[in-house]
Motif scaffolding. Structure first.
Motif, mmCIF file in Angstrom:
data_model
loop_
_atom_site.group_PDB
_atom_site.id
_atom_site.type_symbol
_atom_site.label_atom_id
_atom_site.label_comp_id
_atom_site.label_asym_id
_atom_site.label_seq_id
_atom_site.Cartn_x
_atom_site.Cartn_y
_atom_site.Cartn_z
ATOM 1 N N ALA A 178 0.810 -1.212 0.000
ATOM 2 C CA ALA A 178 0.000 0.000 0.000
ATOM 3 C C ALA A 178 0.846 1.266 0.000
ATOM 4 O O ALA A 178 0.412 2.315 -0.486
ATOM 5 C CB ALA A 178 -0.924 -0.003 1.226
ATOM 6 N N GLU A 179 2.083 1.177 0.516
ATOM 7 C CA GLU A 179 2.921 2.365 0.724
ATOM 8 C C GLU A 179 3.945 2.609 -0.385
ATOM 9 O O GLU A 179 4.197 3.755 -0.753
ATOM 10 C CB GLU A 179 3.658 2.256 2.060
ATOM 11 N N LEU A 180 4.540 1.546 -0.902
ATOM 12 C CA LEU A 180 5.673 1.725 -1.815
ATOM 13 C C LEU A 180 5.254 1.588 -3.281
ATOM 14 O O LEU A 180 4.511 0.673 -3.641
ATOM 15 C CB LEU A 180 6.766 0.709 -1.498
ATOM 16 N N PRO A 181 5.755 2.473 -4.123
ATOM 17 C CA PRO A 181 5.393 2.467 -5.548
ATOM 18 C C PRO A 181 6.274 1.533 -6.387
ATOM 19 O O PRO A 181 6.680 1.876 -7.497
ATOM 20 C CB PRO A 181 5.600 3.923 -5.950
ATOM 21 N N ILE A 182 6.603 0.378 -5.826
ATOM 22 C CA ILE A 182 7.420 -0.596 -6.544
ATOM 23 C C ILE A 182 6.716 -1.939 -6.511
ATOM 24 O O ILE A 182 5.696 -2.115 -5.831
ATOM 25 C CB ILE A 182 8.831 -0.729 -5.916
ATOM 26 N N LYS A 183 7.251 -2.902 -7.237
ATOM 27 C CA LYS A 183 6.652 -4.224 -7.261
ATOM 28 C C LYS A 183 6.941 -4.953 -5.958
ATOM 29 O O LYS A 183 8.093 -5.071 -5.534
ATOM 30 C CB LYS A 183 7.204 -5.042 -8.438
ATOM 31 N N VAL A 184 5.872 -5.433 -5.303
ATOM 32 C CA VAL A 184 5.996 -6.184 -4.055
ATOM 33 C C VAL A 184 5.302 -7.535 -4.246
ATOM 34 O O VAL A 184 4.141 -7.592 -4.663
ATOM 35 C CB VAL A 184 5.359 -5.431 -2.868
ATOM 36 N N TRP A 185 6.029 -8.589 -3.954
ATOM 37 C CA TRP A 185 5.498 -9.940 -4.117
ATOM 38 C C TRP A 185 5.216 -10.553 -2.750
ATOM 39 O O TRP A 185 5.989 -10.370 -1.808
ATOM 40 C CB TRP A 185 6.500 -10.837 -4.842
ATOM 41 N N ASN A 186 4.128 -11.300 -2.641
ATOM 42 C CA ASN A 186 3.821 -12.043 -1.425
ATOM 43 C C ASN A 186 3.835 -13.524 -1.771
ATOM 44 O O ASN A 186 3.102 -13.969 -2.659
ATOM 45 C CB ASN A 186 2.440 -11.641 -0.898
ATOM 46 N N ILE A 187 4.690 -14.310 -1.104
ATOM 47 C CA ILE A 187 4.870 -15.708 -1.503
ATOM 48 C C ILE A 187 4.847 -16.653 -0.307
ATOM 49 O O ILE A 187 4.971 -16.243 0.844
ATOM 50 C CB ILE A 187 6.190 -15.908 -2.281
ATOM 51 N N GLY A 188 4.704 -17.929 -0.614
ATOM 52 C CA GLY A 188 4.769 -18.954 0.426
ATOM 53 C C GLY A 188 3.593 -18.885 1.383
ATOM 54 O O GLY A 188 2.475 -18.507 1.023
ATOM 55 N N ASP A 189 3.857 -19.247 2.635
ATOM 56 C CA ASP A 189 2.800 -19.310 3.635
ATOM 57 C C ASP A 189 2.203 -17.952 3.962
ATOM 58 O O ASP A 189 1.065 -17.879 4.439
ATOM 59 C CB ASP A 189 3.327 -19.953 4.926
ATOM 60 N N SER A 190 2.953 -16.874 3.748
ATOM 61 C CA SER A 190 2.380 -15.554 4.044
ATOM 62 C C SER A 190 1.341 -15.166 2.997
ATOM 63 O O SER A 190 0.560 -14.237 3.211
ATOM 64 C CB SER A 190 3.467 -14.482 4.145
ATOM 65 N N LYS A 191 1.312 -15.888 1.878
ATOM 66 C CA LYS A 191 0.237 -15.721 0.899
ATOM 67 C C LYS A 191 -0.895 -16.705 1.196
ATOM 68 O O LYS A 191 -2.057 -16.342 1.274
ATOM 69 C CB LYS A 191 0.760 -15.931 -0.516
ATOM 70 N N MET A 192 -0.517 -17.987 1.371
ATOM 71 C CA MET A 192 -1.492 -19.021 1.716
ATOM 72 C C MET A 192 -0.754 -20.221 2.307
ATOM 73 O O MET A 192 0.072 -20.826 1.626
ATOM 74 C CB MET A 192 -2.282 -19.461 0.485
ATOM 75 N N PRO A 193 -1.025 -20.554 3.563
ATOM 76 C CA PRO A 193 -0.344 -21.700 4.170
ATOM 77 C C PRO A 193 -0.718 -23.002 3.470
ATOM 78 O O PRO A 193 -1.889 -23.375 3.421
ATOM 79 C CB PRO A 193 -0.867 -21.691 5.621
ATOM 80 N N THR A 194 0.276 -23.664 2.915
ATOM 81 C CA THR A 194 0.019 -24.958 2.275
ATOM 82 C C THR A 194 1.138 -25.930 2.636
ATOM 83 O O THR A 194 1.238 -26.353 3.772
ATOM 84 C CB THR A 194 -0.116 -24.805 0.744
ATOM 85 N N ASN A 195 1.984 -26.257 1.666
ATOM 86 C CA ASN A 195 3.037 -27.226 1.938
ATOM 87 C C ASN A 195 4.342 -26.780 1.268
ATOM 88 O O ASN A 195 4.415 -25.727 0.639
ATOM 89 C CB ASN A 195 2.628 -28.624 1.454
ATOM 90 N N ILE A 196 5.359 -27.610 1.403
ATOM 91 C CA ILE A 196 6.686 -27.238 0.922
ATOM 92 C C ILE A 196 6.716 -27.117 -0.605
ATOM 93 O O ILE A 196 7.475 -26.299 -1.147
ATOM 94 C CB ILE A 196 7.739 -28.248 1.427
ATOM 95 N N GLN A 197 5.901 -27.890 -1.293
ATOM 96 C CA GLN A 197 5.893 -27.804 -2.754
ATOM 97 C C GLN A 197 5.462 -26.411 -3.208
ATOM 98 O O GLN A 197 6.070 -25.824 -4.104
ATOM 99 C CB GLN A 197 4.955 -28.852 -3.356
ATOM 100 N N HIS A 198 4.438 -25.858 -2.584
ATOM 101 C CA HIS A 198 3.971 -24.527 -2.964
ATOM 102 C C HIS A 198 4.988 -23.461 -2.567
ATOM 103 O O HIS A 198 5.149 -22.462 -3.277
ATOM 104 C CB HIS A 198 2.609 -24.254 -2.339
ATOM 105 N N ALA A 199 5.642 -23.656 -1.441
ATOM 106 C CA ALA A 199 6.656 -22.693 -1.013
ATOM 107 C C ALA A 199 7.795 -22.620 -2.030
ATOM 108 O O ALA A 199 8.228 -21.531 -2.429
ATOM 109 C CB ALA A 199 7.196 -23.073 0.367
ATOM 110 N N VAL A 200 8.268 -23.783 -2.453
ATOM 111 C CA VAL A 200 9.377 -23.818 -3.417
ATOM 112 C C VAL A 200 8.934 -23.286 -4.776
ATOM 113 O O VAL A 200 9.635 -22.475 -5.398
ATOM 114 C CB VAL A 200 9.937 -25.251 -3.557
ATOM 115 N N SER A 201 7.778 -23.727 -5.250
ATOM 116 C CA SER A 201 7.328 -23.290 -6.581
ATOM 117 C C SER A 201 7.039 -21.798 -6.607
ATOM 118 O O SER A 201 7.309 -21.121 -7.607
ATOM 119 C CB SER A 201 6.088 -24.082 -7.020
#
Length: 353
Positions: free
Chosen positions: A321-344
């Motif tokens: 919301a604050e920074l005018p650059i590209k910000v990615w959300n990945i892994g469990d902080s996007k959606m808790p699942t398993n190690i396969q999703h974290a790596v991919s």
């Protein structure tokens, strides 16, 4: 024997006369250069198969194409390789779990200037707790492989760095990857104070001690693994599961062979299992259950919560919301699942920057 994962194991099996030859299967999915690295004596550079079966056998069982949980680039090495970035950027990765480490690894291979910030004093995130039981030694090997890989690539690693929005602004990064992980979910139960709740992660990491009579709320994969681990330590363990089967829920279906093996381990260790049951209340030395047959009270000096996880997405939302650059959300902080999703997730974002 199956599950030949290391050159030492293969060599010792042949030298001892147990086998005449070794054929590799899943180990070559996780690292196609396994044999070349072994021949050159670079065993530590082999990306280890962790035997999770989520990408290979588990997918075959449900009619999906084969892949590999720890090697998302498999079968696309020539058609879609990791290429050198045309524009070199300054990339900040917030969080040193599996997703964050994979994103940092791939972005660094592409030639970006990558700095990783981890709030604790060690890399690993949730895999540190997951790798504690003796039967999870492959997870420990994977974590060590990531540490060696990041060090060899020259990723700038900053431990004990609990970053907030203002600190992240000062980094002046071109792109930011948030891999802040997840927090154990605490269900609302009478007598359970949230601040005093003991989670499965707490127990695995040794942050909380357990008594002799342990009740685990939640019969998912984590709950069952902790149950077996505690039972092997001589504890009396009861698993309470709301569903009619163990390890039947969750965002990701557990591969059938793994699920059956885990259920066999629970049965073999004579762990008390209460299906179609939920905890109504907790007091100092007992737990009251509501079961399919009515109510039941069982002795318990330790109640362990294993009721899933909630995403730590607050930091991502603030940065985005604050920074005018590209910000990615990945892994469990996007959606808790398993190690396969974290790596991919980490692999895909590392390639996209």
């Amino acid at each position: 024997p199956g599950k030949i994962l290391t050159p030492d194991l293969a060599n010792n099996a042949i030298k001892s006369g147990m086998v005449d030859a070794i054929a590799l299967g899943r180990a070559l999915l996780s690292d196609a250069e396994w044999t070349n690295k072994a021949k050159e004596g670079n065993d530590d550079e082999i990306r280890p198969c962790i035997g999770c079966e989520t990408g290979c056998i588990g997918r075959i069982f449900v009619g999906q194409p084969l892949t590999c949980a720890v090697n998302p680039g498999i079968f696309n090495e020539k058609s879609d390789p990791i290429t050198t970035a045309l524009i070199k950027k300054s990339v900040a990765v917030i969080g040193g779990g599996i997703a964050g480490m994979e994103a940092a690894r791939v972005a660094k291979i592409r030639g970006h200037n990558v700095a990783l910030y981890e709030k604790s004093d060690k890399l690993g995130g949730s895999i540190i707790a997951a790798a504690v039981p003796d039967f999870k030694d492959a997870d420990r090997r994977l974590l060590e492989w990531y540490k060696r890989s990041l060090k060899k690539l020259g990723v700038n690693i900053n431990l004990n760095s609990n970053m907030n929005l203002e600190q992240i602004k000062l980094l002046q990064a071109d792109e930011i990857v948030v891999a802040a992980g997840a927090t154990p979910r605490i269900p609302p139960i009478k007598g359970l104070a949230r601040e005093n709740a003991i989670t499965a992660v707490d127990v695995l990491l040794g942050k909380k001690e357990t008594g002799n009579n342990c009740v685990i709320i939640g019969g998912g994969q984590v709950g069952c693994e902790v149950a077996v681990w505690l039972k092997e330590k001589g504890k009396n363990v009861t698993v309470v599961e709301m569903l009619g089967e163990l390890m039947a829920g969750g965002a990701e279906q557990i591969p059938i062979p793994n699920r059956l093996m885990m259920i066999d381990m629970v049965t073999y260790n004579n762990i008390n299992v209460k299906l179609n049951s939920k905890v109504e209340s907790i007091d100092s030395n007992s737990v009251k259950l509501i079961t399919a047959d009515g109510s039941e009270t069982i002795e318990a000096d330790t109640v362990i919560i294993s009721a899933g996880f909630s995403s730590n997405d607050t930091l991502y939302n603030a940065i985005n919301a604050e920074l005018p650059i590209k910000v990615w959300n990945i892994g469990d902080s996007k959606m808790p699942t398993n190690i396969q999703h974290a790596v991919s997730d980490g692999y895909a974002i590392g390639k996209s920057i």
